[in-house]
Every structure is written in structure tokens, then in C-alpha cells.
Design a protein around this motif. Structure first.
Motif, PDB file in Angstrom:
ATOM      1  N   MET A   1      -2.968 -11.060   9.392  1.00 33.85           N
ATOM      2  CA  MET A   1      -3.251 -10.479   8.094  1.00 33.85           C
ATOM      3  C   MET A   1      -4.629 -10.901   7.630  1.00 33.85           C
ATOM      4  SD  MET A   1      -0.800 -12.810   5.620  1.00 33.85           S
ATOM      5  CE  MET A   1      -0.917 -11.581   4.329  1.00 33.85           C
ATOM      6  N   PHE A   2      -5.115 -10.225   6.599  1.00 35.80           N
ATOM      7  CA  PHE A   2      -6.457 -10.477   6.086  1.00 35.80           C
ATOM      8  C   PHE A   2      -6.399 -10.406   4.566  1.00 35.80           C
ATOM      9  CE2 PHE A   2     -11.152  -9.327   6.025  1.00 35.80           C
ATOM     10  CZ  PHE A   2     -11.568 -10.544   6.549  1.00 35.80           C
ATOM     11  N   PRO A 159      -7.341  -6.916  11.037  1.00 29.46           N
ATOM     12  CA  PRO A 159      -6.338  -7.814  11.625  1.00 29.46           C
ATOM     13  C   PRO A 159      -5.001  -7.759  10.892  1.00 29.46           C
ATOM     14  CG  PRO A 159      -7.878  -9.064  10.306  1.00 29.46           C
ATOM     15  CD  PRO A 159      -8.384  -7.651  10.306  1.00 29.46           C
ATOM     16  N   GLY A 160      -4.270  -6.687  11.089  1.00 28.31           N
ATOM     17  CA  GLY A 160      -2.941  -6.584  10.500  1.00 28.31           C
ATOM     18  C   GLY A 160      -2.983  -6.203   9.034  1.00 28.31           C
ATOM     19  N   LEU A 161      -2.038  -6.708   8.282  1.00 28.03           N
ATOM     20  CA  LEU A 161      -1.886  -6.393   6.872  1.00 28.03           C
ATOM     21  C   LEU A 161      -3.080  -6.913   6.064  1.00 28.03           C
ATOM     22  CD1 LEU A 161       0.267  -5.293   4.789  1.00 28.03           C
ATOM     23  CD2 LEU A 161       0.962  -7.675   4.535  1.00 28.03           C
ATOM     24  N   VAL A 162      -3.653  -6.048   5.218  1.00 23.58           N
ATOM     25  CA  VAL A 162      -4.770  -6.430   4.361  1.00 23.58           C
ATOM     26  C   VAL A 162      -4.272  -6.513   2.922  1.00 23.58           C
ATOM     27  CG1 VAL A 162      -7.056  -5.816   3.493  1.00 23.58           C
ATOM     28  CG2 VAL A 162      -6.453  -5.334   5.885  1.00 23.58           C
ATOM     29  N   GLN A 217       0.870 -21.157   7.769  1.00 25.80           N
ATOM     30  CA  GLN A 217       0.134 -20.466   8.842  1.00 25.80           C
ATOM     31  C   GLN A 217       0.868 -19.175   9.190  1.00 25.80           C
ATOM     32  OE1 GLN A 217      -0.568 -23.622  11.878  1.00 25.80           O
ATOM     33  NE2 GLN A 217      -0.230 -24.947  10.089  1.00 25.80           N
ATOM     34  N   ALA A 218       1.132 -18.419   8.139  1.00 33.38           N
ATOM     35  CA  ALA A 218       1.984 -17.236   8.230  1.00 33.38           C
ATOM     36  C   ALA A 218       1.441 -16.216   9.229  1.00 33.38           C
ATOM     37  CB  ALA A 218       2.120 -16.603   6.849  1.00 33.38           C
ATOM     38  N   ALA A 219       2.306 -15.774  10.117  1.00 31.89           N
ATOM     39  CA  ALA A 219       1.977 -14.723  11.076  1.00 31.89           C
ATOM     40  C   ALA A 219       2.622 -13.434  10.579  1.00 31.89           C
ATOM     41  CB  ALA A 219       2.484 -15.093  12.465  1.00 31.89           C
ATOM     42  N   VAL A 220       1.882 -12.690   9.773  1.00 33.21           N
ATOM     43  CA  VAL A 220       2.411 -11.506   9.102  1.00 33.21           C
ATOM     44  C   VAL A 220       1.635 -10.285   9.571  1.00 33.21           C
ATOM     45  CG1 VAL A 220       2.735 -10.375   6.880  1.00 33.21           C
ATOM     46  CG2 VAL A 220       3.128 -12.829   7.089  1.00 33.21           C
ATOM     47  N   SER A 221       2.333  -9.328  10.163  1.00 31.34           N
ATOM     48  CA  SER A 221       1.652  -8.154  10.705  1.00 31.34           C
ATOM     49  C   SER A 221       1.824  -6.908   9.854  1.00 31.34           C
ATOM     50  CB  SER A 221       2.172  -7.865  12.125  1.00 31.34           C
ATOM     51  OG  SER A 221       3.583  -7.670  12.097  1.00 31.34           O
ATOM     52  N   ASP A 222       2.855  -6.857   9.018  1.00 33.12           N
ATOM     53  CA  ASP A 222       3.079  -5.675   8.194  1.00 33.12           C
ATOM     54  C   ASP A 222       3.802  -6.078   6.905  1.00 33.12           C
ATOM     55  OD1 ASP A 222       5.807  -6.009   8.897  1.00 33.12           O
ATOM     56  OD2 ASP A 222       5.625  -4.605  10.570  1.00 33.12           O
ATOM     57  N   MET A 223       4.030  -5.098   6.025  1.00 30.63           N
ATOM     58  CA  MET A 223       4.623  -5.403   4.729  1.00 30.63           C
ATOM     59  C   MET A 223       6.048  -5.924   4.854  1.00 30.63           C
ATOM     60  SD  MET A 223       4.319  -5.818   1.551  1.00 30.63           S
ATOM     61  CE  MET A 223       2.637  -5.228   1.365  1.00 30.63           C
ATOM     62  N   ALA A 239       7.119  -4.390  -3.128  1.00 27.45           N
ATOM     63  CA  ALA A 239       6.101  -3.484  -2.617  1.00 27.45           C
ATOM     64  C   ALA A 239       6.360  -2.062  -3.102  1.00 27.45           C
ATOM     65  CB  ALA A 239       6.074  -3.514  -1.091  1.00 27.45           C
ATOM     66  N   ASP A 240       5.314  -1.390  -3.564  1.00 24.00           N
ATOM     67  CA  ASP A 240       5.370   0.023  -3.926  1.00 24.00           C
ATOM     68  C   ASP A 240       4.676   0.791  -2.814  1.00 24.00           C
ATOM     69  OD1 ASP A 240       4.767   2.616  -4.942  1.00 24.00           O
ATOM     70  OD2 ASP A 240       5.014   1.868  -6.989  1.00 24.00           O
ATOM     71  N   LEU A 241       5.463   1.458  -1.988  1.00 21.58           N
ATOM     72  CA  LEU A 241       4.913   2.121  -0.805  1.00 21.58           C
ATOM     73  C   LEU A 241       3.988   3.270  -1.166  1.00 21.58           C
ATOM     74  CD1 LEU A 241       8.087   2.206   1.494  1.00 21.58           C
ATOM     75  CD2 LEU A 241       6.320   0.454   1.330  1.00 21.58           C
ATOM     76  N   ASP A 242       4.283   3.972  -2.254  1.00 22.28           N
ATOM     77  CA  ASP A 242       3.460   5.113  -2.656  1.00 22.28           C
ATOM     78  C   ASP A 242       2.113   4.667  -3.208  1.00 22.28           C
ATOM     79  OD1 ASP A 242       5.436   6.967  -1.939  1.00 22.28           O
ATOM     80  OD2 ASP A 242       6.424   6.774  -3.888  1.00 22.28           O
ATOM     81  N   GLU A 243       2.126   3.648  -4.055  1.00 19.29           N
ATOM     82  CA  GLU A 243       0.896   3.166  -4.674  1.00 19.29           C
ATOM     83  C   GLU A 243       0.164   2.130  -3.816  1.00 19.29           C
ATOM     84  OE1 GLU A 243      -0.426   4.286  -7.455  1.00 19.29           O
ATOM     85  OE2 GLU A 243       1.231   5.712  -7.730  1.00 19.29           O
ATOM     86  N   ARG A 244       0.824   1.674  -2.766  1.00 21.57           N
ATOM     87  CA  ARG A 244       0.282   0.619  -1.901  1.00 21.57           C
ATOM     88  C   ARG A 244      -0.118  -0.603  -2.733  1.00 21.57           C
ATOM     89  NH1 ARG A 244      -0.363   1.868   3.334  1.00 21.57           N
ATOM     90  NH2 ARG A 244      -1.756   0.104   3.666  1.00 21.57           N
ATOM     91  N   THR A 245       0.836  -1.056  -3.533  1.00 24.18           N
ATOM     92  CA  THR A 245       0.631  -2.254  -4.331  1.00 24.18           C
ATOM     93  C   THR A 245       1.736  -3.258  -4.031  1.00 24.18           C
ATOM     94  OG1 THR A 245       1.889  -1.366  -6.204  1.00 24.18           O
ATOM     95  CG2 THR A 245      -0.505  -1.021  -6.213  1.00 24.18           C
ATOM     96  N   LEU A 246       1.404  -4.510  -4.158  1.00 23.87           N
ATOM     97  CA  LEU A 246       2.360  -5.603  -3.995  1.00 23.87           C
ATOM     98  C   LEU A 246       2.392  -6.381  -5.303  1.00 23.87           C
ATOM     99  CD1 LEU A 246       4.156  -7.385  -2.039  1.00 23.87           C
ATOM    100  CD2 LEU A 246       2.098  -8.796  -1.772  1.00 23.87           C
ATOM    101  N   THR A 247       3.565  -6.573  -5.861  1.00 22.43           N
ATOM    102  CA  THR A 247       3.707  -7.330  -7.099  1.00 22.43           C
ATOM    103  C   THR A 247       4.379  -8.661  -6.811  1.00 22.43           C
ATOM    104  OG1 THR A 247       3.852  -5.317  -8.449  1.00 22.43           O
ATOM    105  CG2 THR A 247       4.662  -7.352  -9.432  1.00 22.43           C
ATOM    106  N   LEU A 248       3.719  -9.718  -7.217  1.00 17.28           N
ATOM    107  CA  LEU A 248       4.274 -11.066  -7.144  1.00 17.28           C
ATOM    108  C   LEU A 248       4.828 -11.397  -8.516  1.00 17.28           C
ATOM    109  CD1 LEU A 248       4.657 -14.001  -6.114  1.00 17.28           C
ATOM    110  CD2 LEU A 248       2.237 -14.389  -6.678  1.00 17.28           C
ATOM    111  N   VAL A 249       6.132 -11.624  -8.593  1.00 18.52           N
ATOM    112  CA  VAL A 249       6.778 -11.974  -9.861  1.00 18.52           C
ATOM    113  C   VAL A 249       7.025 -13.468  -9.869  1.00 18.52           C
ATOM    114  CG1 VAL A 249       8.746 -11.603 -11.390  1.00 18.52           C
ATOM    115  CG2 VAL A 249       7.877  -9.708  -9.977  1.00 18.52           C
TER     116      VAL A 249
END
Length: 266
Positions: A1-2, A159-162, A217-223, A239-249
């Protein structure tokens, strides 16, 4: 990820060695634009009154102009160490172990108004320049210059998820192409269960998230992988797939902050 981070207005002083722009990430794509912005900033900073007005410096922080006049010889630090402030305090790079620190160098970039997008481990001098600053010699806003410059960067091999944790002003300096990246929002859950936008501690929550990823040292390739990691780490992520947003609560207040630090920040 990046991960893409905003910079901070405040910078840690000091460092050692000479600044070498050729060693910055994306040197091929951004070298000419970095030269133009640097020269415009150095020219402006030679006139203290004009620079103080353009850079919105008061009497107490006018001494920061000296950094802009000595970019080549004032000493360098890795970007992730140079920037200070709420996000970087919560990230706490100085207290991470070597493996976590290497993860940051490999997976994090910072959006600088002076240098454009740079790697977390790229060595830079202290400086004073914000995304909203105007440099007379450029004859255009930084937003226009940098957005055009960053269009040359190819994200095909990202490199994977941005994850884009930049503020809107800094994201506008290098907009991600459609379909690339997820913009990160932060919200808080109060004691009554209501969720609302998190304002004052937004940066602290983002810094805490980056620290957790680096520490694991998270190895995260996708949402899906990120959401799974978040659940195992005790984080509430949506995750909002349509808006491509991630909300941390997060809970009311800042993750990882003591009561006394919260009182100091209030």
C-alpha cells in the motif's frame, strides 16, 4: 500500500549534510518544477517585508525566512522527521523500531508545497512555504503549477492500495487520477453513539492510523484486506465503494492521547 500525507507548517530545525534534489522521489518527473519553485521562493525570501506578507509570517516567526535563504546548506533530515505538528506527533516516528521505520520509508509519501510529492525517507532542509502561498516569480498559483507537474507521474504501477490522507489544499497540488486512491475521512463516535465529523483531532487520528500500520508492518493489497486489518486492530473503518472514500470512526477525542494531552490541545 501507499499512503499520501500532508506536510506541516512547523518544521524541526537542524540536520546534517547538503541538500541534493536529485535524490528526491519522482526526480525525473518533478526536477524542473522543483527548481522553479525553489528559485522563486529564494528570490522572494531575499526581501523580508515582501516575503513576510506573502508567506503570512508575523513578528514571532519571521526568523523562519532564514531557512528559505539557506536551503542548500542548512542541513537535511528525512521528511518524516522534519515535519512536526499534530499528525506527526501522533505518528511518533522517533519511538518506532527499525522495521516500522523502514515500512514508513517504503510506503509513505508527503505532499510538500516546495518539493512536490516526496518520500518519507527523502532528506530535505527546513523551509517555510504553504500550499496557499503566492510566489510572484511563478506568475501562477502553486496549485496550478504543481497539479500540472504531477500529471506526469504514472500510477499504473502504484504499490497496491493508495490511501490519501492529505488535506484538500494539499491534495489539490497533486490530484490522483480517477480510480486511483481512497480519500480518508475521520469521524468520531460520542457516548450516545452519534457519529459526526472529527475536526480538532482529525490530524491526530490520521497520525495514529499511520503509526498502527507501520507498527504492524501491514501487508495490505486492497480495501478488503485493509478492512480486515482494521477489524483485527480494533479500528472502526467503513469504505464507500462509489465515492472511493474510507472513514475512520474513532471515539470522542484523539486516539492514543492521554487526558492531559487532550486538555492541552483543547
Amino acid at each position: 500500500m501507499f499512503l499520501l500525507l500532508p506536510p506541516s507548517e512547523t518544521k524541526r530545525p537542524g540536520g546534517a549534510g547538503a541538500f541534493d534534489p536529485a535524490r528526491l522521489r519522482f526526480a525525473d518527473e518533478l526536477a524542473e518544477f522543483r527548481r522553479r519553485v525553489r528559485e522563486a521562493l529564494e528570490s522572494l525570501s531575499s526581501d523580508e517585508a515582501a516575503a513576510a506578507k506573502a508567506l503570512k509570517l508575523g513578528v514571532k516567526n519571521r526568523s523562519e525566512l532564514a531557512h528559505n535563504r539557506r536551503l542548500g546548506e542548512s542541513g537535511v533530515l528525512p521528511a518524516i522527521e522534519r515535519y512536526t505538528g499534530v499528525l506527526y506527533d501522533a505518528l511518533g516516528v522517533a519511538t518506532l523500531d527499525a522495521a516500522s521505520r523502514k515500512w514508513l520509508d517504503d510506503h509513505v509519501a508527503v505532499q510538500s508545497a516546495l518539493f512536490g510529492l516526496i518520500g518519507a525517507g527523502d532528506e530535505i532542509p527546513a523551509y517555510r512555504l504553504s500550499a496557499s502561498s503566492r510566489l510572484p516569480e511563478l506568475a501562477m498559483p502553486l496549485k496550478r503549477l504543481w497539479s500540472g507537474a504531477h500529471a506526469a507521474i504514472s500510477w499504473d504501477d502504484a504499490p497496491g492500495l493508495v490511501l490519501d490522507l492529505r488535506s484538500q489544499d494539499y491534495a489539490a497540488l497533486a490530484p490522483l487520477p480517477d480510480g486511483i486512491g481512497w480519500f480518508v475521512h475521520v469521524a468520531q463516535r460520542s457516548a450516545d453513539g452519534e457519529v459526526r465529523a472529527l475536526n480538532h483531532f482529525n490530524k491526530a487520528a490520521k497520525g495514529d492510523l499511520v503509526r498502527r500500520l507501520a507498527s504492524d508492518q501491514a501487508a495490505v493489497s486492497d480495501m478488503d484486506a485493509l478492512l480486515s486489518w482494521g477489524s483485527s486492530a480494533g479500528l472502526e473503518l467503513h469504505a464507500d465503494l462509489d465515492e472511493r472514500t474510507l472513514t475512520l470512526v474513532t471515539q470522542l477525542g484523539a486516539p492514543g492521547m492521554t487526558a492531559s494531552r487532550q486538555a492541552d490541545a483543547g
